[in-house]
Design an enzyme around this catalytic site. Structure first.
Site, PDB file in Angstrom:
ATOM      1  N   CYS A 280     146.223  11.077-132.868  1.00  0.00           N
ATOM      2  CA  CYS A 280     144.843  11.421-133.211  1.00  0.00           C
ATOM      3  C   CYS A 280     144.161  10.304-133.987  1.00  0.00           C
ATOM      4  CB  CYS A 280     144.808  12.725-133.995  1.00  0.00           C
ATOM      5  SG  CYS A 280     145.892  12.736-135.438  1.00  0.00           S
ATOM      6  N   GLU A 380     137.785  11.274-126.984  1.00  0.00           N
ATOM      7  CA  GLU A 380     139.189  10.987-127.269  1.00  0.00           C
ATOM      8  C   GLU A 380     139.988  10.989-125.968  1.00  0.00           C
ATOM      9  OE1 GLU A 380     142.346  12.216-130.661  1.00  0.00           O
ATOM     10  OE2 GLU A 380     141.510  13.894-129.524  1.00  0.00           O
TER      11      GLU A 380
END
Length: 472
Positions: A280, A380
């Site tokens: 992340c 992402e």
């Protein structure tokens, strides 16, 4: 490698669960290597009831004993380091060298760090005028953890919760649940009483939602995608419970004019590609001065070429497979989208790596000529894909860095004085300056849609506490 015990753990007992099981697949070989029970809401009810029944006794246990338990958990992880690393490699494809150095070793430091903080004089009470302010464990905690760092994220939630006197129900990712089974064995071996720690396997829509909605759960600590975190918040809102979220990221590596460019690019690529880019906090955007773009691209391509893709059990491998076919397809789709939107592909691409006929592999990929509005600059990807973006001046670099929905991590390279100024302007929860090392006692968490709350060290402990004022 002996298979860990993969049932639920409820009230100190192993529970097989009825009906269906969820297969666990090795992403390198595509073979089934194990299974776990597909938990049901009734399993959640039983686990929460066990945690609730155990809470008063555990909360009243002496701090010294809880610290001793945390120390034993840390030692248990260290003792089983090689087994944990091999399990992580088998279930989610992280290369064995990285799995050993990071997946199986960092949790030893983070758990020991929790014990150190508590032994160092953690402020349980304070006096404010005529008030005695006390901090107390929040109660029953639901910990919902992801597949990309299966042990690291379990430890980040479960250990501080147990340390301050909470009881826990853990739901690990169904994609990579085998490491959680090892952790459950370590917890039992550390002397944690029955019901204080419980484990329920299953999917997010079934077990995760049942935990988030449960009226006897006092807090949900969740790590995963922003989409899933949004759903957890919605479900948990019905009972007004506390929710801590560690979600997605689109972290920028800002390389300033006076930076050591070779070092900044090398470490920037290293910050994007580990764990196959399935992090992340991956530094997936590299922002470089317009005048140095060509040089930075050349350096990045050379650095990316050193990231060997292949069998994750080989110690020389630096990028293993993506965790699943679905994740591989998602990353490949983003690479194709980058090409379609006009970014320049300078390394890698959507094609399958040569010589790898099985496994969910993606070539490490570098794009140049990326503009801030492109999909690959905004969303992402969660794979080994780096976007190199030029900027004209420092203000523009900050605008680009802050110009996404995310704010989890970042990096700045340059003279320390300038780099610190820019680091403070970034709207993100953590910034590394000139390759600053990970600190297991520093707070980790995000701004904006990267979530709320913090993990690790003192700040991680405070997430699991309520505050009470007593007037005298």
């Amino acid at each position: 490698m002996a298979a860990p015990d993969t049932g639920h753990v409820i009230g100190g007992a192993r529970v097989e669960g009825g009906g269906e099981r969820i297969e666990v697949r090795n992403p390198a070989t595509e073979e089934v290597i194990g299974s776990v029970p597909a938990g049901a809401p009734s399993d959640v009810d039983d686990a929460v009831a066990a945690a609730r029944a155990a809470f008063d006794g555990w909360a009243s246990t002496s701090l010294a004993e809880r610290i001793a338990v945390v120390r034993r958990i840390s030692a248990g992880i260290a003792e089983r380091r090689d087994e944990i690393a091999a399990t992580v490699t088998a279930e989610m494809g992280s290369p064995i060298t990285f799995a050993t150095k990071v997946h199986a070793s960092v949790p030893v430091a983070t758990s020991a760090g929790i014990a150190d903080v508590l032994e160092g004089g953690f402020a349980w009470t304070e006096e404010i005028g005529n008030s005695l302010v006390v901090r107390e464990p929040i109660g029953v905690v639901a910990a919902i953890t992801p597949w990309n760092y299966p042990l690291h994220q379990i430890v980040a939630k479960v250990v501080p919760a147990l340390a301050v006197g909470c009881t826990v129900v853990l739901k690990p990712s169904e994609v990579a649940p085998l490491t959680a089974a090892i952790f459950a064995e370590i917890v039992a071996g550390a002397g944690v009483p029955a019901g204080v720690f419980n484990l329920v396997h299953g999917t997010g829509p079934v077990v995760g939602e049942a935990l988030a909605a449960h009226p006897d759960v006092d807090m949900v600590s969740f790590t995963g995608s922003t989409r899933a975190g949004r759903r957890v918040s919605e479900v948990a809102a019905a009972t007004i419970k506390r929710v801590a979220l560690e979600l997605g990221g689109k972290s920028a590596n800002v390389v300033l004019e006076d930076a050591d460019l070779a070092k900044a690019v090398k470490l920037g690529v290293a910050g994007c590609f580990p764990n196959g880019g399935q992090s992340c906090n991956a530094l997936s955007r590299m922002l470089v001065p317009e005048s140095r773009l060509d040089e930075a691209v050349e350096l990045a391509v050379a650095a990316a070429a050193k990231y060997t893709v292949g069998d994750p059990t080989d110690e020389a491998t630096r990028i293993g497979p993506m965790v699943s076919a679905a994740q591989r397809d998602r990353v490949v789709d983003y690479i194709r989208k980058g090409v379609e939107e006009g970014a320049t592909l300078v390394a890698g691409g959507p094609e399958r790596p040569e010589g790898l006929d099985k496994g969910y592999y993606v070539r490490p990929t570098v794009f140049s000529g990326v503009t801030p509005e492109m999909t690959i600059a905004q969303e992402e990807i969660f794979g080994p894909v780096l976007s190199i973006m030029p900027y004209r001046d420092e203000d523009e670099a900050v605008r680009i860095a802050n110009g996404t929905d995310y704010g989890l991590a970042g990096a700045v390279f340059g003279s320390e004085e300038r780099a610190l100024v820019v680091a403070k302007r970034l709207r993100t929860g953590q910034v590394d300056v000139n390759g600053g090392r990970f600190n297991p006692n520093a707070p980790f968490g995000g701004y904006k849609q990267s979530g709320n709350g913090r993990e690790f060290g003192r700040h991680g402990l405070e997430e699991f506490l309520e505050t009470k004022s007593i007037q005298r």
